[in-house]
Scaffold this motif. Structure first.
Motif, PDB file in Angstrom:
ATOM      1  N   CYS A   1       3.417  88.744 101.600  1.00 46.96           N
ATOM      2  CA  CYS A   1       3.592  87.444 100.983  1.00 46.96           C
ATOM      3  C   CYS A   1       3.131  87.476  99.527  1.00 46.96           C
ATOM      4  O   CYS A   1       2.276  86.700  99.105  1.00 46.96           O
ATOM      5  N   THR A   2       3.689  88.433  98.769  1.00 51.11           N
ATOM      6  CA  THR A   2       3.441  88.536  97.330  1.00 51.11           C
ATOM      7  C   THR A   2       4.785  88.610  96.618  1.00 51.11           C
ATOM      8  O   THR A   2       5.811  88.923  97.230  1.00 51.11           O
ATOM      9  N   ILE A   3       4.751  88.353  95.323  1.00 52.24           N
ATOM     10  CA  ILE A   3       5.983  88.383  94.527  1.00 52.24           C
ATOM     11  C   ILE A   3       6.679  89.736  94.642  1.00 52.24           C
ATOM     12  O   ILE A   3       7.902  89.827  94.769  1.00 52.24           O
ATOM     13  N   GLU A   4       5.883  90.821  94.594  1.00 50.67           N
ATOM     14  CA  GLU A   4       6.479  92.167  94.551  1.00 50.67           C
ATOM     15  C   GLU A   4       6.953  92.688  95.903  1.00 50.67           C
ATOM     16  O   GLU A   4       7.669  93.693  95.954  1.00 50.67           O
ATOM     17  N   ALA A   5       6.561  92.065  96.987  1.00 52.56           N
ATOM     18  CA  ALA A   5       7.007  92.534  98.306  1.00 52.56           C
ATOM     19  C   ALA A   5       8.531  92.467  98.375  1.00 52.56           C
ATOM     20  O   ALA A   5       9.121  91.411  98.122  1.00 52.56           O
ATOM     21  N   PRO A   6       9.192  93.571  98.728  1.00 45.27           N
ATOM     22  CA  PRO A   6      10.657  93.633  98.673  1.00 45.27           C
ATOM     23  C   PRO A   6      11.331  93.028  99.896  1.00 45.27           C
ATOM     24  O   PRO A   6      12.145  93.666 100.572  1.00 45.27           O
ATOM     25  N   ILE A   7      10.985  91.787 100.187  1.00 39.28           N
ATOM     26  CA  ILE A   7      11.599  91.077 101.312  1.00 39.28           C
ATOM     27  C   ILE A   7      12.066  89.699 100.820  1.00 39.28           C
ATOM     28  O   ILE A   7      11.621  89.206  99.789  1.00 39.28           O
ATOM     29  N   HIS A   8      12.962  89.092 101.575  1.00 33.42           N
ATOM     30  CA  HIS A   8      13.571  87.823 101.179  1.00 33.42           C
ATOM     31  C   HIS A   8      12.508  86.726 101.033  1.00 33.42           C
ATOM     32  O   HIS A   8      11.571  86.634 101.830  1.00 33.42           O
ATOM     33  N   HIS A   9      12.694  85.867 100.034  1.00 30.29           N
ATOM     34  CA  HIS A   9      11.720  84.794  99.790  1.00 30.29           C
ATOM     35  C   HIS A   9      11.590  83.857 100.992  1.00 30.29           C
ATOM     36  O   HIS A   9      10.502  83.304 101.241  1.00 30.29           O
ATOM     37  N   ASN A  10      12.669  83.664 101.751  1.00 28.74           N
ATOM     38  CA  ASN A  10      12.594  82.783 102.926  1.00 28.74           C
ATOM     39  C   ASN A  10      11.551  83.267 103.926  1.00 28.74           C
ATOM     40  O   ASN A  10      10.889  82.458 104.595  1.00 28.74           O
ATOM     41  N   ILE A  11      11.402  84.572 104.042  1.00 27.02           N
ATOM     42  CA  ILE A  11      10.420  85.129 104.978  1.00 27.02           C
ATOM     43  C   ILE A  11       9.007  84.904 104.444  1.00 27.02           C
ATOM     44  O   ILE A  11       8.093  84.563 105.204  1.00 27.02           O
ATOM     45  N   LYS A  12       8.840  85.050 103.158  1.00 27.81           N
ATOM     46  CA  LYS A  12       7.529  84.757 102.556  1.00 27.81           C
ATOM     47  C   LYS A  12       7.187  83.281 102.760  1.00 27.81           C
ATOM     48  O   LYS A  12       6.037  82.946 103.089  1.00 27.81           O
ATOM     49  N   GLN A  13       8.162  82.410 102.600  1.00 26.36           N
ATOM     50  CA  GLN A  13       7.927  80.980 102.786  1.00 26.36           C
ATOM     51  C   GLN A  13       7.606  80.670 104.244  1.00 26.36           C
ATOM     52  O   GLN A  13       6.775  79.790 104.536  1.00 26.36           O
ATOM     53  N   ALA A  14       8.240  81.391 105.169  1.00 30.83           N
ATOM     54  CA  ALA A  14       7.945  81.198 106.592  1.00 30.83           C
ATOM     55  C   ALA A  14       6.499  81.546 106.891  1.00 30.83           C
ATOM     56  O   ALA A  14       5.837  80.881 107.711  1.00 30.83           O
ATOM     57  N   ILE A  15       5.984  82.588 106.238  1.00 28.53           N
ATOM     58  CA  ILE A  15       4.585  82.963 106.412  1.00 28.53           C
ATOM     59  C   ILE A  15       3.674  81.874 105.855  1.00 28.53           C
ATOM     60  O   ILE A  15       2.691  81.478 106.487  1.00 28.53           O
ATOM     61  N   VAL A  16       3.981  81.373 104.674  1.00 26.59           N
ATOM     62  CA  VAL A  16       3.172  80.322 104.049  1.00 26.59           C
ATOM     63  C   VAL A  16       3.098  79.084 104.940  1.00 26.59           C
ATOM     64  O   VAL A  16       2.047  78.448 105.073  1.00 26.59           O
ATOM     65  N   GLU A  17       4.208  78.738 105.571  1.00 23.84           N
ATOM     66  CA  GLU A  17       4.273  77.516 106.387  1.00 23.84           C
ATOM     67  C   GLU A  17       3.718  77.705 107.791  1.00 23.84           C
ATOM     68  O   GLU A  17       3.504  76.717 108.507  1.00 23.84           O
ATOM     69  N   ALA A  18       3.462  78.952 108.188  1.00 18.57           N
ATOM     70  CA  ALA A  18       3.052  79.232 109.563  1.00 18.57           C
ATOM     71  C   ALA A  18       1.567  78.946 109.797  1.00 18.57           C
ATOM     72  O   ALA A  18       0.757  78.901 108.867  1.00 18.57           O
ATOM     73  N   GLN A  19       1.238  78.767 111.068  1.00 13.83           N
ATOM     74  CA  GLN A  19      -0.146  78.625 111.504  1.00 13.83           C
ATOM     75  C   GLN A  19      -0.582  79.923 112.198  1.00 13.83           C
ATOM     76  O   GLN A  19       0.249  80.771 112.542  1.00 13.83           O
ATOM     77  N   GLU A  20      -1.879  80.055 112.416  1.00 12.24           N
ATOM     78  CA  GLU A  20      -2.396  81.263 113.069  1.00 12.24           C
ATOM     79  C   GLU A  20      -1.888  81.403 114.507  1.00 12.24           C
ATOM     80  O   GLU A  20      -1.967  82.479 115.105  1.00 12.24           O
TER      81      GLU A  20
END
Length: 339
Positions: A205-224
């Motif tokens: 979940c960083t800018i440089e991680a070479p994965i789609h932004h939607n997946i990063k956003q899914a992590i941000v919105e997720a709970q433990e």
């Protein structure tokens, strides 16, 4: 004041933070960013189709950072296993000095690397496995708690206990892996005896991680609570991001009369999981994520993240020192009792 741990001294890094090897994530663009930020970036060998492709990725990473970085080689059971020795030889030929190993029967690969002066960080989920790795001559152990993403082992021991057992039992320095995302976590790991931390999901979940932004956003919105354990029936327990596919896997795992792995194999396909990172559909396939997703609330650059962790850890350690008074009441009482 810079950190001064066994990990920073021996690996030549400023902050005792390692970016763990992650399939389809550990490319040069991320590893170099972590190393440039002061941590240790890691390329994932098996993300590369062939050993020669790994050679190219190593050279690309070296062109992007002057700082130390490593390579992950994970040995997993397979009907057609990769040529692990060939990947290890590429690391040696390219002058890689740090390799993270994990998985089954790593002895021959570790021996080959050690014979060529490579520092080995070996990841394990139990003290028993860690003790076996010590006999193989590893330099550091990466102790992976039950909170972690991916293969969690079958013992279900969380890091609070596992790290303390490592401190009590192991004669080799260790780092803490699984459940870390911030400087308070780093300070806690150091207090428990670790020499640093390993982070995977947080670096996804960083800018440089070479994965789609939607997946990063899914992590941000997720709970433990938004992870799922699957494949326990086959003693290959794996922690994944909870989605429609993991629900299907769980249903098959619970309801199958025959219990054949082939029944779930298409659902847990690595090919489908890789596509998630490309198309941004979090429900397209399975993908690994740790319980630490509940602690992740933004998508910073690696430089911002590592710098933040460094500051937070320093503040946490200073705050802990303030909890102790030189002239504490207990000392005063002890002196009074002697009079």
């Amino acid at each position: 004041m810079p950190f001064n741990t066994e990990l920073t001294r021996r690996l030549g890094i400023r902050v005792p933070v390692v970016q763990g090897g992650m399939q389809w994530v550990g490319y040069a663009v991320l590893a170099s960013a972590v190393s440039n930020a002061g941590g240790l970036g890691i390329l994932t060998a098996l993300t590369q189709p062939t050993p020669e492709d790994l050679r190219s990725e190593i050279r690309k990473c070296r062109s992007l950072t002057p700082n130390p970085f490593g390579v992950n080689i994970t040995l997993l059971p397979s009907l057609n296993p990769p040529d692990y020795t060939a990947y290890a030889n590429i690391c040696i030929e390219e002058g890689i000095k740090i390799v993270e190993t994990a998985g089954n029967s790593p002895g021959p690969v570790i021996q080959l690397l050690k014979d060529n002066g490579v520092t080995i960080l070996h990841k394990c989920t139990t003290i028993r496995h860690a003790q076996s790795a010590v006999k193989l001559g590893v330099d550091f152990l990466s102790i992976d708690g039950f909170e972690c993403a991916g293969h969690v082992g079958e013992s279900d021991i969380t890091n609070f206990i596992l790290l303390s057992r490592a401190r009590q039992s192991l004669k080799v320095p260790f780092i803490a892996s699984g459940g870390f995302a911030d400087g308070q976590g780093l300070a806690a790991a150091l207090a428990l005896g670790a020499e640093g931390i390993n982070m995977g999901t947080r670096f996804m979940c960083t800018i440089e991680a070479p994965i789609h932004h939607n997946i990063k956003q899914a992590i941000v919105e997720a709970q433990e609570t938004d992870t799922e354990l699957v494949l326990r029936r086959w003693r290959n327990t794996t922690r994944l991001f909870k989605n429609k596919v993991t629900d299907e896997v769980r249903e098959v795992e619970k309801g199958s009369q025959e219990g054949k792995f082939e029944e779930v194999a298409p659902l847990v396909s690595g090919k489908r999981g890789r596509e998630v990172f490309v198309n941004g559909d979090k429900d397209f396939g399975v993908w690994t994520a740790g319980q630490v997703i509940g602690l992740i609330h933004d998508v910073p650059t690696c430089e911002e993240l590592v710098g933040r962790i460094e500051r937070e850890a320093m503040e946490a350690l200073q705050n802990m020192r303030s909890l102790w008074r030189e002239d504490s009441p207990s000392k005063g009482m002890a002196r009074a009792s002697k009079l």
